[in-house]
Design a protein around this motif. Structure first.
Motif, PDB file in Angstrom:
ATOM      1  N   VAL A   1       0.829  -1.213   0.000  1.00  0.00           N
ATOM      2  CA  VAL A   1       0.000   0.000   0.000  1.00  0.00           C
ATOM      3  C   VAL A   1       0.861   1.260   0.000  1.00  0.00           C
ATOM      4  O   VAL A   1       0.638   2.185  -0.794  1.00  0.00           O
ATOM      5  N   VAL A   2       1.860   1.300   0.879  1.00  0.00           N
ATOM      6  CA  VAL A   2       2.715   2.490   0.987  1.00  0.00           C
ATOM      7  C   VAL A   2       3.467   2.737  -0.316  1.00  0.00           C
ATOM      8  O   VAL A   2       3.490   3.852  -0.848  1.00  0.00           O
ATOM      9  N   GLY A   3       4.102   1.687  -0.836  1.00  0.00           N
ATOM     10  CA  GLY A   3       4.866   1.834  -2.075  1.00  0.00           C
ATOM     11  C   GLY A   3       3.979   2.171  -3.257  1.00  0.00           C
ATOM     12  O   GLY A   3       4.333   3.015  -4.087  1.00  0.00           O
ATOM     13  N   PHE A   4       2.824   1.525  -3.332  1.00  0.00           N
ATOM     14  CA  PHE A   4       1.891   1.774  -4.435  1.00  0.00           C
ATOM     15  C   PHE A   4       1.496   3.242  -4.490  1.00  0.00           C
ATOM     16  O   PHE A   4       1.534   3.878  -5.552  1.00  0.00           O
ATOM     17  N   TRP A   5       1.117   3.795  -3.331  1.00  0.00           N
ATOM     18  CA  TRP A   5       0.676   5.189  -3.320  1.00  0.00           C
ATOM     19  C   TRP A   5       1.830   6.156  -3.534  1.00  0.00           C
ATOM     20  O   TRP A   5       1.660   7.226  -4.137  1.00  0.00           O
ATOM     21  N   ALA A   6       3.014   5.795  -3.063  1.00  0.00           N
ATOM     22  CA  ALA A   6       4.178   6.644  -3.307  1.00  0.00           C
ATOM     23  C   ALA A   6       4.467   6.716  -4.811  1.00  0.00           C
ATOM     24  O   ALA A   6       4.747   7.791  -5.348  1.00  0.00           O
ATOM     25  N   GLY A   7       4.376   5.583  -5.494  1.00  0.00           N
ATOM     26  CA  GLY A   7       4.599   5.560  -6.943  1.00  0.00           C
ATOM     27  C   GLY A   7       3.533   6.327  -7.693  1.00  0.00           C
ATOM     28  O   GLY A   7       3.826   7.055  -8.653  1.00  0.00           O
ATOM     29  N   THR A   8       2.294   6.178  -7.257  1.00  0.00           N
ATOM     30  CA  THR A   8       1.194   6.897  -7.901  1.00  0.00           C
ATOM     31  C   THR A   8       1.358   8.402  -7.760  1.00  0.00           C
ATOM     32  O   THR A   8       1.227   9.157  -8.735  1.00  0.00           O
ATOM     33  N   LEU A   9       1.659   8.850  -6.549  1.00  0.00           N
ATOM     34  CA  LEU A   9       1.801  10.287  -6.307  1.00  0.00           C
ATOM     35  C   LEU A   9       3.039  10.857  -7.000  1.00  0.00           C
ATOM     36  O   LEU A   9       3.037  12.008  -7.440  1.00  0.00           O
ATOM     37  N   PHE A  10       4.085  10.045  -7.122  1.00  0.00           N
ATOM     38  CA  PHE A  10       5.294  10.486  -7.824  1.00  0.00           C
ATOM     39  C   PHE A  10       4.992  10.763  -9.296  1.00  0.00           C
ATOM     40  O   PHE A  10       5.395  11.783  -9.848  1.00  0.00           O
ATOM     41  N   LEU A  11       4.263   9.849  -9.936  1.00  0.00           N
ATOM     42  CA  LEU A  11       3.900  10.064 -11.348  1.00  0.00           C
ATOM     43  C   LEU A  11       2.921  11.216 -11.490  1.00  0.00           C
ATOM     44  O   LEU A  11       2.971  11.963 -12.472  1.00  0.00           O
ATOM     45  N   LEU A  12       2.039  11.380 -10.514  1.00  0.00           N
ATOM     46  CA  LEU A  12       1.114  12.510 -10.541  1.00  0.00           C
ATOM     47  C   LEU A  12       1.891  13.819 -10.490  1.00  0.00           C
ATOM     48  O   LEU A  12       1.568  14.776 -11.220  1.00  0.00           O
ATOM     49  N   LEU A  13       2.927  13.870  -9.668  1.00  0.00           N
ATOM     50  CA  LEU A  13       3.769  15.063  -9.582  1.00  0.00           C
ATOM     51  C   LEU A  13       4.466  15.324 -10.915  1.00  0.00           C
ATOM     52  O   LEU A  13       4.449  16.454 -11.420  1.00  0.00           O
TER      53      LEU A  13
END
Length: 260
Positions: A74-86
């Protein structure tokens, strides 16, 4: 560093180069149905790779280090998602199905922003290969060289249409075949670079591998949902993108389970 590492990092880039070389054999714009089919195929490969090559190994690795499996996932998934969003908001880019560019206003040409769009979503693919290679090199995960090869081949297969999707419109817009080929190939160079940098970092932070695997999965799935699925569904209704999504998904699933 073993020769297998360089092979794993370069195989996806070779897929992009081969796809970009289509400008030397095909003339004119790419047929919209063909483009939808190729995009759907790429999306299917990326979804399957995110599950079998990244998220499931991340949860297995979490168990081995005494962490609840869902936490790094969960933590890694959301970190990756937010990174691409940025990145989506700070890098000007243009999706092939869109009329207006995304990100900050710029005077860059449409073809340049098209290359940037593909380059943007190649970043998580390079990271994915780098993290999986790190797991194999350190022996800290159950990843085998066959699993690394499966991921590299799967990404290379889905990079082939991406290379063509970038180079063909550039050629149709009046650019020379060599220029269009170079642009298509350049969109994939970020993969071996990103993979190598991730590999260097991951080798020294073995306990973070489950999080890094999930990070790459989140970033890849962001690309699928934000770009590939809308692209394969745009314009006149067609099921070809959905069918090829299934083909890409099952092909990557077979590669990963057979070789991994």
């Amino acid at each position: 560093m073993p020769i297998e590492v360089f092979q794993g990092l370069l195989i996806p880039f070779i897929g992009t180069v081969l796809g970009a070389s289509c400008v030397f054999f095909l003339k004119g714009k790419m047929n919209p149905h063909v483009q939808k089919a190729l995009t759907g195929f790429a999306a299917g490969v990326m979804v399957a790779a995110s599950i079998w090559s990244l998220l499931l190994p991340a949860m297995d690795e979490a168990k081995s280090i005494g962490v609840a499996p869902f936490i790094p996932a969960v933590v890694g998934f959301w970190a990756g998602t937010l990174f691409l969003l940025l990145l989506d908001h700070v890098i000007p880019h243009l999706h092939s199905f869109a009329k207006e560019a995304e990100g900050p206003h710029t005077s860059l040409s449409r073809t340049t922003m098209l290359v940037l769009a593909v380059t943007l979503h190649n970043i998580p693919e390079g990271m994915a290969v780098g993290v999986v290679l790190a797991g194999w090199l350190t022996g800290s995960t159950d990843t085998t060289m066959g699993g690394v090869l499966a991921l590299s081949l799967g990404i290379a297969i889905q990079n082939f249409p991406e290379g063509a999707i970038v180079s063909m419109p550039m050629r149709a817009a009046g650019r020379t075949s060599c220029y269009a080929f170079a642009g298509g190939a350049a969109s994939g160079i970020v993969e071996p670079i990103g993979g190598f940098l991730t590999l260097l970092a991951a080798e020294h932070v073995v306990p973070l591998l489950p999080y890094l695997l999930s990070f790459a999965a989140g970033a890849m799935l962001y690309v699928v949902v934000e770009e590939l699925i809308p692209e394969m569904s745009s314009g006149e209704h067609s099921n070809v993108g959905v069918i090829l999504f299934g083909v890409g998904f099952t092909l990557m699933m077979v590669l990963d389970t057979a070789l991994g």
